[in-house]
Design an enzyme around this catalytic site. Structure first.
Site, mmCIF file in Angstrom:
data_model
loop_
_atom_site.group_PDB
_atom_site.id
_atom_site.type_symbol
_atom_site.label_atom_id
_atom_site.label_comp_id
_atom_site.label_asym_id
_atom_site.label_seq_id
_atom_site.Cartn_x
_atom_site.Cartn_y
_atom_site.Cartn_z
ATOM 1 N N ASP A 136 0.420 12.443 -5.457
ATOM 2 C CA ASP A 136 -0.799 12.364 -4.519
ATOM 3 C C ASP A 136 -1.755 13.549 -4.795
ATOM 4 O OD1 ASP A 136 -2.278 11.434 -2.385
ATOM 5 O OD2 ASP A 136 -0.767 11.907 -0.983
ATOM 6 N N GLU A 177 -7.803 6.538 -5.205
ATOM 7 C CA GLU A 177 -7.736 6.814 -3.661
ATOM 8 C C GLU A 177 -9.277 7.064 -3.328
ATOM 9 O OE1 GLU A 177 -4.882 9.060 -1.703
ATOM 10 O OE2 GLU A 177 -5.757 11.018 -2.756
ATOM 11 N N GLU A 194 5.314 9.961 -1.619
ATOM 12 C CA GLU A 194 4.059 10.553 -2.184
ATOM 13 C C GLU A 194 4.541 12.052 -2.037
ATOM 14 O OE1 GLU A 194 0.330 9.193 -0.547
ATOM 15 O OE2 GLU A 194 0.924 7.235 -1.121
ATOM 16 N N GLU A 231 0.113 2.602 2.241
ATOM 17 C CA GLU A 231 0.436 3.956 2.652
ATOM 18 C C GLU A 231 0.708 3.980 4.031
ATOM 19 O OE1 GLU A 231 -1.906 7.013 1.068
ATOM 20 O OE2 GLU A 231 -0.721 8.547 1.816
HETATM 21 P P1 C2E Z 1 -3.583 11.603 2.162
HETATM 22 O O1 C2E Z 1 -2.136 11.397 1.867
HETATM 23 O O2 C2E Z 1 -4.491 12.132 1.031
HETATM 24 O O3 C2E Z 1 -3.919 10.350 2.757
HETATM 25 C C1 C2E Z 1 -5.125 9.516 2.478
HETATM 26 C C2 C2E Z 1 -5.937 9.971 3.607
HETATM 27 O O4 C2E Z 1 -7.455 9.583 2.978
HETATM 28 C C3 C2E Z 1 -5.815 9.399 4.917
HETATM 29 O O5 C2E Z 1 -6.270 10.286 5.938
HETATM 30 C C4 C2E Z 1 -6.667 8.113 4.888
HETATM 31 O O6 C2E Z 1 -7.193 7.605 6.112
HETATM 32 C C5 C2E Z 1 -8.008 8.646 3.964
HETATM 33 N N1 C2E Z 1 -8.742 7.761 3.482
HETATM 34 C C6 C2E Z 1 -8.310 6.443 2.790
HETATM 35 N N2 C2E Z 1 -9.222 6.061 2.273
HETATM 36 C C7 C2E Z 1 -10.375 6.661 2.312
HETATM 37 C C8 C2E Z 1 -11.722 6.489 2.009
HETATM 38 O O7 C2E Z 1 -12.219 5.528 1.458
HETATM 39 N N3 C2E Z 1 -12.584 7.441 2.171
HETATM 40 C C9 C2E Z 1 -12.269 8.694 2.859
HETATM 41 N N4 C2E Z 1 -12.987 9.658 3.308
HETATM 42 N N5 C2E Z 1 -11.079 8.834 3.523
HETATM 43 C C10 C2E Z 1 -10.023 7.762 3.126
HETATM 44 P P2 C2E Z 1 -5.355 10.446 7.213
HETATM 45 O O8 C2E Z 1 -4.759 9.188 7.577
HETATM 46 O O9 C2E Z 1 -6.287 11.168 8.132
HETATM 47 O O10 C2E Z 1 -4.300 11.508 6.395
HETATM 48 C C11 C2E Z 1 -4.622 12.755 6.040
HETATM 49 C C12 C2E Z 1 -3.462 13.435 5.329
HETATM 50 O O11 C2E Z 1 -2.342 13.958 6.545
HETATM 51 C C13 C2E Z 1 -2.987 12.660 4.359
HETATM 52 O O12 C2E Z 1 -3.534 12.546 3.227
HETATM 53 C C14 C2E Z 1 -1.501 13.257 4.079
HETATM 54 O O13 C2E Z 1 -1.489 14.645 3.324
HETATM 55 C C15 C2E Z 1 -1.297 13.750 5.578
HETATM 56 N N6 C2E Z 1 -0.219 12.702 6.305
HETATM 57 C C16 C2E Z 1 -0.545 11.578 6.646
HETATM 58 N N7 C2E Z 1 0.685 11.107 7.354
HETATM 59 C C17 C2E Z 1 1.676 12.029 6.881
HETATM 60 C C18 C2E Z 1 2.981 12.006 7.322
HETATM 61 O O14 C2E Z 1 3.551 10.982 7.681
HETATM 62 N N8 C2E Z 1 3.728 13.051 6.565
HETATM 63 C C19 C2E Z 1 3.073 14.161 6.084
HETATM 64 N N9 C2E Z 1 3.934 15.289 5.704
HETATM 65 N N10 C2E Z 1 1.825 14.235 5.991
HETATM 66 C C20 C2E Z 1 0.976 13.221 6.295
HETATM 67 CA CA CA Z 2 -0.855 10.366 0.401
HETATM 68 CA CA CA Z 3 -4.343 11.673 -1.173
#
Ligand code: C2E
Ligand code: CA
Ligand code: CA
Length: 725
Positions: free
Chosen positions: A623, A680, A593, A502
């Site tokens: 998602d 996830e 997603e 991802e």
């Molecule tokens: P998401 O799509 O639910 O992405 C998964 C988030 O969970 C990611 O946070 C990831 O680092 C975190 N995560 C993964 N595995 C674990 C785990 O085992 N435990 C915990 N506590 N967390 C875990 P991240 O990278 O901070 O992203 C947060 C949110 O930001 C994402 O949630 C998504 O909604 C948004 N996001 C990230 N990149 C993009 C993007 O390119 N475009 C848009 N529109 N939204 C984005």
């Molecule tokens: Ca996601």
């Molecule tokens: Ca998610």
């Protein structure tokens, strides 16, 4: 021989103990169930308890009576009609559980034998999570009252809009009055068209401006007068005003005036021309609820004007008695979103809960105002932070309890938080500027927070300015390419196979270092920059995936997150096509997603967009599944390939049987719909084992790997997959 006798004796004792324990357990279960049944039967609320294998379905008395009235019985089909909108997925009750656990509950309409329609809000709780099946208690509350008043209000509001527009149409019929006001050396002259006079119940042709205004209800005269003065003095273009006018001794009608200023250059007099229509019929509905006093009809709190005028007196008294005062401005975070997602009925209930909370948690004498849709103001007799902090904390608890106690959907505990902005009265500000300062404090940071209290100080204005700077910085970041994609591996549960990655956005801020998407994506959404950022992310993910293939690694499927704006406000299908074409990536290696919540905003449009995306050969994944607005029937219609179970359900799966049951049901639902189920946020081996046993096939989470830079993914995960080299 002796040994055999001895062994037999031991065995018998053990057996009898076992039997005793079993009987006791059964008795205990029975009495537990009996107690529960008694409790359920005593309740006024419709209650139906059921097991996911439908082997036991029981209705309490009110429920049975209700079922009789709608000509149904407490059976599998009835349950399906609540949770599946009569649209059977043709599977077990375990699937039904996913619908039943929709956190905000579901409202369904039923026609009684007498022809009347009742709206019932159904909510469920897991009461027992057996291995074979789960027992659920579903309770129904009759919300017809709230539902219909809301409908009425909506219709009235709609009528109001139509009436405003109908001015033009009315001009063509006889229902439009014309009135002109001329500014002369001695005052105002007025003349009214024949039809107009008839409408207003005026007999003679000659009428003075004062005669006319004396017919306007006392408390609205000033309003009309001010409007006229303003148009003359500022020579502004036009304005509208609505007032009650006594048209006969016993009849008052409501009229809407649309007034336009026209300059008569010939004699240099300014003239106003007004068209007016009778709005009495249209307003009848609304005035029932919206008081002339400016009270908020729902909460009974003062409206903006009322709060400001009573507030002035409050401050004067505080100054005189030297008691101290503070304004707290409470903003309900994401109110708009909540009312779109959950409907007006829930949104109103939320507002009422806040109103009640504010009253419960404050100390006398307090003054309450409902200033805007999502904003309350309170004047409190405090001059220290300690008391205010306590007040805000108590309010926060009150709202939380309401969410947990079924007054509000429990999902609102996560969704609905509030922020409080506080400004203390120093004896100089007037109420409006005091409120403005408190309110401004709310906007010093983008992030929304649960019951956080921010105090006004000198830095507030500066911070507001900074907020604008972040927007500027984001624009620069787009131009300078400060964004970077990190990739998080998706693995087989045994950890041996890399199944995808991802793409997760990061902002390499020149001064602050790596910034998490949680802190900048909401800002980008708010200021409308998200679509540009997402567009870049899509292109970049495709470019990277193709580059890895070109380097000879085993092809990896990358997934990108879509934003709501990207889905609805851009031609996302063309963007995807463009990203694939320009990178040369084959579509089977791309996945998008989107969240359940996004999809449900406009389900039909989403279906058509997702279909096109799938036709390109790109996979679609749902998602954060299990947290939002679960409509099972809609899910069946949505063209998706993968269900991603939200990490909040995974987080406590090993400790919380409810989470375990829901995940189990989601897996089953996924199977029924022929979807791949991904978990996830897998952080521990125990979670991994449990999920794998339940039938999830793809794992993502810190246990398997954190999001890494492209270079690190290559080093740690791809190097050993090289096909050539
Ligand atoms: P998401 O799509 O639910 O992405 C998964 C988030 O969970 C990611 O946070 C990831 O680092 C975190 N995560 C993964 N595995 C674990 C785990 O085992 N435990 C915990 N506590 N967390 C875990 P991240 O990278 O901070 O992203 C947060 C949110 O930001 C994402 O949630 C998504 O909604 C948004 N996001 C990230 N990149 C993009 C993007 O390119 N475009 C848009 N529109 N939204 C984005
Ligand atoms: Ca996601
Ligand atoms: Ca998610």
């Amino acid at each position: 021989m002796e040994i055999i006798v001895y062994l037999l004796a031991v065995l018998l004792t053990a057996l009898s103990i076992l039997v005793f324990l079993l009987v006791r357990k059964i008795r205990h279960e029975r009495s537990k169930n009996k107690n529960l049944s008694a409790l359920i039967n005593a309740s006024e609320v419709y209650t139906i308890t059921w097991t996911t294998d439908f082997s036991r379905i029981e209705a309490n008395k009110p429920m049975t009576e209700f079922l009789e009235k709608i000509g149904r019985t407490a059976d599998e089909n009835f349950l399906k009609s609540i949770f599946l909108d009569n649209d059977s997925l043709g599977t077990t009750g375990s699937v039904l559980l996913v619908g039943a656990m929709a956190k905000e509950g579901r409202t369904a309409a039923f026609t009684l034998s007498d022809g009347s329609v009742r709206h019932i809000l159904w909510k469920s709780k897991i009461i027992n999570t057996g291995d074979a099946f789960t027992s659920i208690a579903t309770t129904g509350t009759d919300v017809t009252e709230e539902y219909t008043t809301q409908k009425e209000l909506d219709t009235a509001k709609q009528q109001q809009a139509i009436a405003s527009e109908s001015l033009d149409i009315a001009a063509e019929s006889a229902e439009l009055g014309i009135l002109t006001i001329t500014h002369t050396a001695v005052g105002y002259d007025i003349s009214i068209s024949d039809i107009g006079r008839e409408m207003l119940g005026i007999d003679g042709e000659n009428i003075t401006y004062e005669d006319f205004t004396s017919k306007i209800s006392i408390n609205e005269r000033e309003l009309f007068d001010n409007c006229v003065h303003k148009l003359f003095s500022e020579a502004s273009a036009s304005d509208s005003v609505e007032v009650n006018i006594r048209i006969s001794e016993n009849t008052v009608h409501r009229f809407l005036f649309r007034i336009k200023a026209t300059k008569c250059t010939s004699n240099n007099l300014n003239r106003l021309t007004a068209a007016f229509v009778d709005m009495t019929a249209e307003r009848a509905n609304i005035s029932r609820r919206e008081h002339v006093s400016g009270e908020d009809p729902l909460t009974g709190f003062l409206g903006r004007n009322g709060f400001f005028s009573d507030g002035e007196a409050y401050l004067a008294k505080a100054k005189e008695e030297n008691t101290g005062a503070a304004v707290v401005s409470i903003r309900i975070d994401r109110y708009q979103k909540i009312s779109t997602l959950f409907g007006m009925e829930i949104a109103d209930r939320l507002l009422l809960t806040y109103a009640q909370g504010l009253e419960n948690c404050s100390r006398n004498p307090a003054l309450f105002g409902k200033i805007a849709q999502d904003n309350f103001a309170v004047l409190l007799p405090f001059s220290d932070k300690k008391n205010i902090d306590l007040f805000v904390k108590e309010l926060s608890l009150f709202i939380e309890n309401a969410c947990n106690g079924n007054i509000l959907p429990s999902i609102l505990t996560e969704q609905s938080r509030f922020t409080a902005g506080v400004c203390f009265y120093d004896g100089t500000d007037d109420i409006i500027s005091l409120y403005n300062k408190a309110n401004m404090t709310l906007y010093t940071e983008f992030s929304e927070s649960n019951g956080v209290c921010r105090y006004f100080d000198k830095t507030v204005e500066e911070k507001i300015y900074n907020r604008d700077t972040i927007e500027e910085e984001l624009r620069t970041a787009i131009k300078n390419g400060e964004f970077e994609l990190y990739y998080q591996p998706k693995m087989s549960f045994d950890g041996t196979e890399l199944l995808g990655a991802e793409a997760l956005m990061r902002w390499n801020h020149p001064a602050n270092g790596v910034v998490s998407p949680i802190s900048f994506i909401p800002i980008a959404e708010e200021v409308g920059l998200i679509t540009q950022i997402d567009e870049w992310g899509l292109m970049e993910a495709c470019r990277q995936a193709k580059l890895w293939q070109d380097k000879g690694y085993k092809p990896l499927r990358v997934s990108v997150n879509m934003s709501q704006a990207q889905l609805y406000q851009t031609d996302v299908v063309s963007s995807i096509e463009h990203a694939l074409n320009s990178s040369g990536l084959s579509s089977e290696y791309l996945e998008v997603e989107l969240t359940e919540t996004m999809a449900m905003q406009d389900i039909e449009r989403t279906i058509s967009i997702l279909k096109k995306i799938q036709e390109l050969g790109v996979s679609v994944s749902m998602d954060d599944f299990g947290t939002g607005y679960s409509s099972l029937s809609a899910l069946k219609l949505l063209p998706i390939n993968i269900l991603k179970i939200d990490r909040s359900l995974i987080y406590d799966i090993t400790a919380n049987p409810t989470s375990h049951s829901i995940v189990k049901a989601i897996v089953e639902l996924g199977k029924a719909l022929d979807l791949v189920v991904l978990a996830e946020g897998v952080e521990t081996e125990k979670q991994s084992e449990m999920l794998s046993k339940l039938g999830c096939t793809i794992a993502q989470g810190y246990f398997y790997g954190k999001p890494l830079t492209a270079a690190d993914i290559e080093r740690k995960f791809l190097k050993n997959t090289a096909i050539t080299e």
